[in-house]
Write an enzyme that holds these catalytic residues in place. Structure first.
Site, PDB file in Angstrom:
ATOM      1  N   CYS A   1      -5.345   2.577  10.169  1.00 42.79           N
ATOM      2  CA  CYS A   1      -5.810   4.093  10.189  1.00 42.79           C
ATOM      3  C   CYS A   1      -7.420   3.965  10.676  1.00 42.79           C
ATOM      4  O   CYS A   1      -8.159   5.075  10.322  1.00 42.79           O
ATOM      5  CB  CYS A   1      -5.461   4.849   9.169  1.00 42.79           C
TER       6      CYS A   1
ATOM      7  N   PHE B   1       0.993  -1.298   0.195  1.00 42.31           N
ATOM      8  CA  PHE B   1      -0.063   0.144   0.205  1.00 42.31           C
ATOM      9  C   PHE B   1       1.107   1.204   0.039  1.00 42.31           C
ATOM     10  O   PHE B   1       0.900   2.202   0.907  1.00 42.31           O
ATOM     11  CB  PHE B   1      -0.984  -0.159   1.259  1.00 42.31           C
TER      12      PHE B   1
ATOM     13  N   ASP C   1       0.661  -0.717   5.252  1.00 36.57           N
ATOM     14  CA  ASP C   1      -0.064   0.660   5.601  1.00 36.57           C
ATOM     15  C   ASP C   1      -1.190   0.588   4.739  1.00 36.57           C
ATOM     16  O   ASP C   1      -1.353   1.359   3.756  1.00 36.57           O
ATOM     17  CB  ASP C   1       0.949   1.983   5.486  1.00 36.57           C
TER      18      ASP C   1
HETATM   19  N1  SAH Z   1       1.832   4.550   2.975  1.00 37.23           N
HETATM   20  C1  SAH Z   1       1.502   5.639   2.259  1.00 37.23           C
HETATM   21  C2  SAH Z   1      -0.068   5.748   2.459  1.00 37.23           C
HETATM   22  C3  SAH Z   1      -0.780   4.709   2.006  1.00 37.23           C
HETATM   23  S1  SAH Z   1      -2.408   5.007   1.645  1.00 37.23           S
HETATM   24  C4  SAH Z   1       2.239   6.703   2.705  1.00 37.23           C
HETATM   25  O1  SAH Z   1       3.176   6.806   3.500  1.00 37.23           O
HETATM   26  O2  SAH Z   1       2.180   7.878   2.030  1.00 37.23           O
HETATM   27  C5  SAH Z   1      -3.135   3.689   1.237  1.00 37.23           C
HETATM   28  C6  SAH Z   1      -2.925   3.022  -0.317  1.00 37.23           C
HETATM   29  O3  SAH Z   1      -3.507   1.597  -0.448  1.00 37.23           O
HETATM   30  C7  SAH Z   1      -3.452   4.039  -1.379  1.00 37.23           C
HETATM   31  O4  SAH Z   1      -2.478   4.401  -2.153  1.00 37.23           O
HETATM   32  C8  SAH Z   1      -4.292   2.898  -2.267  1.00 37.23           C
HETATM   33  O5  SAH Z   1      -4.355   3.171  -3.626  1.00 37.23           O
HETATM   34  C9  SAH Z   1      -3.897   1.686  -1.678  1.00 37.23           C
HETATM   35  N2  SAH Z   1      -4.724   0.458  -1.763  1.00 37.23           N
HETATM   36  C10 SAH Z   1      -5.884   0.347  -1.348  1.00 37.23           C
HETATM   37  N3  SAH Z   1      -6.505  -0.739  -1.443  1.00 37.23           N
HETATM   38  C11 SAH Z   1      -5.491  -1.626  -1.945  1.00 37.23           C
HETATM   39  C12 SAH Z   1      -5.495  -3.015  -2.334  1.00 37.23           C
HETATM   40  N4  SAH Z   1      -6.326  -3.894  -2.241  1.00 37.23           N
HETATM   41  N5  SAH Z   1      -4.084  -3.362  -2.861  1.00 37.23           N
HETATM   42  C13 SAH Z   1      -3.281  -2.403  -3.002  1.00 37.23           C
HETATM   43  N6  SAH Z   1      -3.408  -1.359  -2.712  1.00 37.23           N
HETATM   44  C14 SAH Z   1      -4.337  -0.696  -2.130  1.00 37.23           C
END
Ligand code: SAH
Length: 395
Positions: free
Chosen positions: A340, A227, A300
């Site tokens: 979160c 993520f 995350d």
């Molecule tokens: N760690 C990042 C914030 C993560 S936000 C930082 O520090 O900036 C969560 C992310 O998860 C988003 O970018 C979203 O596109 C992604 N996401 C949501 N569901 C997902 C899934 N099933 N598989 C992969 N990515 C996913």
């Protein structure tokens, strides 16, 4: 001023300075009030409790601006509250050199439904309450005065506005769109911030300190960042000397930005970074099948449980990715795992992770409890503000 008179026995949470007045506590409204209007909140015996913003369409029928009978809600009130919130950040030495800082954190800064993040000379403002909506102009003026920033973009397009009966609103409130890309320096790494199209107000400032910690522990390690969004954790890991960093996200545009971020930082070795556009739940299984192992994993994920009602399903999702994460770690490996979700408390989160380790068949321990940084304070009276929780575990 109109008066909101509570049912008998419903003043307890207000006396404990919790700012939400639920619909079920409201006996009656004396006088007329439109969404966002300030109402006086009285106990059933007529005693003053608070001044609050009325929100007829929301289950949270009013949100308190002040518990002080002598404080009026006007432009000066917003100047004062906002100047105080900005000063709190300015007085924290660890935030002194940061270009990306949360300046207003809603309820925690005495401004329910008002969030503002600073990205260099640009502010990104999110209003999610009827009260915030009503005082937009006063809030913008106060922000300009307190920060001297030349631009404010409004990102009031969060889903929670619907619960207040508010339509999405976006656009420049002050100044104009910058000519080039907007970026911030975070712990020695330059990162692009898209206030118009990015997530939240453009970036996840709440993970700043945890990204720094990841970088500090990454030297020589094989890292997996799940993520990854625009690569915040990945870039800190590269900057910290990681041997390799595999980053996974389902968003193509986020990954494009992540790659541009690496290019913006010539000191980083782009050849050590691999980017996968994939669903993490599937990708973790593929990595397991391919017998890949890592020394450091970051999980995350997005908010799986926006409220306690979603906690069960969310718990299963957290357990799934953490179980897989534990199995992909080399002996001595580190797992940074986060939630979160407001609907999952610290204790429950720790239980889920313990269950995941057990089912993964690993013996793991917590090295650190992690949270958002000090620009995301939590008012003691409003524990709901503690949405981000994390654990650093070692197997
Ligand atoms: N760690 C990042 C914030 C993560 S936000 C930082 O520090 O900036 C969560 C992310 O998860 C988003 O970018 C979203 O596109 C992604 N996401 C949501 N569901 C997902 C899934 N099933 N598989 C992969 N990515 C996913």
């Amino acid at each position: 001023m109109s008066q909101l008179i509570l049912f008998p026995g419903k003043k307890r949470s207000l006396l404990r300075r919790h700012p939400w007045i639920f619909a079920g506590s409201v006996g009656r409204l004396k006088g007329k009030a439109r969404p966002g209007d300030t109402v006086e909140v009285l106990a059933d015996d007529g005693k003053f409790l608070a001044r609050a913003a009325y929100s007829p369409d929301s289950q949270i029928r009013a949100r308190v601006w002040t518990f002080n009978e002598n404080e009026t809600i006007d432009d000066v009130f917003f100047k004062r509250r906002i100047a105080e919130a900005v000063a709190r950040r300015r007085n924290l030495p660890e935030l002194k050199n940061e270009e990306g800082v949360r300046l207003l954190h809603g309820e925690s800064d005495g401004l329910p439904g008002v969030v503002c993040d600073q990205y260099g000379d640009t502010l990104s403002l999110q209003l999610t309450s009827a009260g915030g909506e009503k005082w937009r102009k006063a809030i913008v003026n106060a922000l300009v005065q307190a920060t001297g920033c030349s631009r404010i973009y409004e990102r009031s397009d969060s889903d929670v506005r619907r619960l207040e009966g508010l339509e999405p609103v976006t656009g420049w409130l002050h100044g104009e769109a910058p000519a080039g890309d907007l970026s911030i320096m975070e712990n020695g790494v330059r990162l692009l911030v898209d206030v118009v199209g990015g997530h939240k107000t453009g970036f996840y400032l709440d993970q700043r300190e945890n990204r720094l910690l990841t970088g500090a522990l990454a030297a020589g390690k094989s890292v997996l960042n799940c993520f990854c969004y625009t690569g915040g954790f990945s870039l800190q890991a590269l900057a910290g000397g990681a041997a390799s960093v595999l980053s996974i996200d389902s968003s193509g545009p986020a990954l494009e930005t992540a790659k541009r971020n690496v290019a913006l930082n010539p000191q980083l070795d782009a050849a050590r970074a691999e980017w996968w556009e994939a669903d993490v739940f599937t990708a973790l299984r593929e990595l397991r099948k391919a017998e890949r192992k890592f020394d450091l994993i970051v999980l995350d994920p997005p908010k799986f449980a926006p409220s306690a009602a979603h906690a069960d399903r969310a718990a299963r999702a957290y357990k799934d990715i953490n179980l897989l994460g534990f199995r992909l770690l080399n002996p001595g490996g580190l797992l940074f795992t986060y939630s979160c979700s407001g609907g999952i408390g610290n204790e429950l989160f720790q239980k889920i992770i313990a269950g995941a380790a057990l089912d993964a068949g690993v013996d793991a321990r917590i090295l650190r409890h992690l949270a958002a940084g000090p620009d995301h304070p939590i008012a003691l009276a409003v524990p709901e503000g503690e949405y981000l929780k994390g654990l650093l575990c070692q197997v």
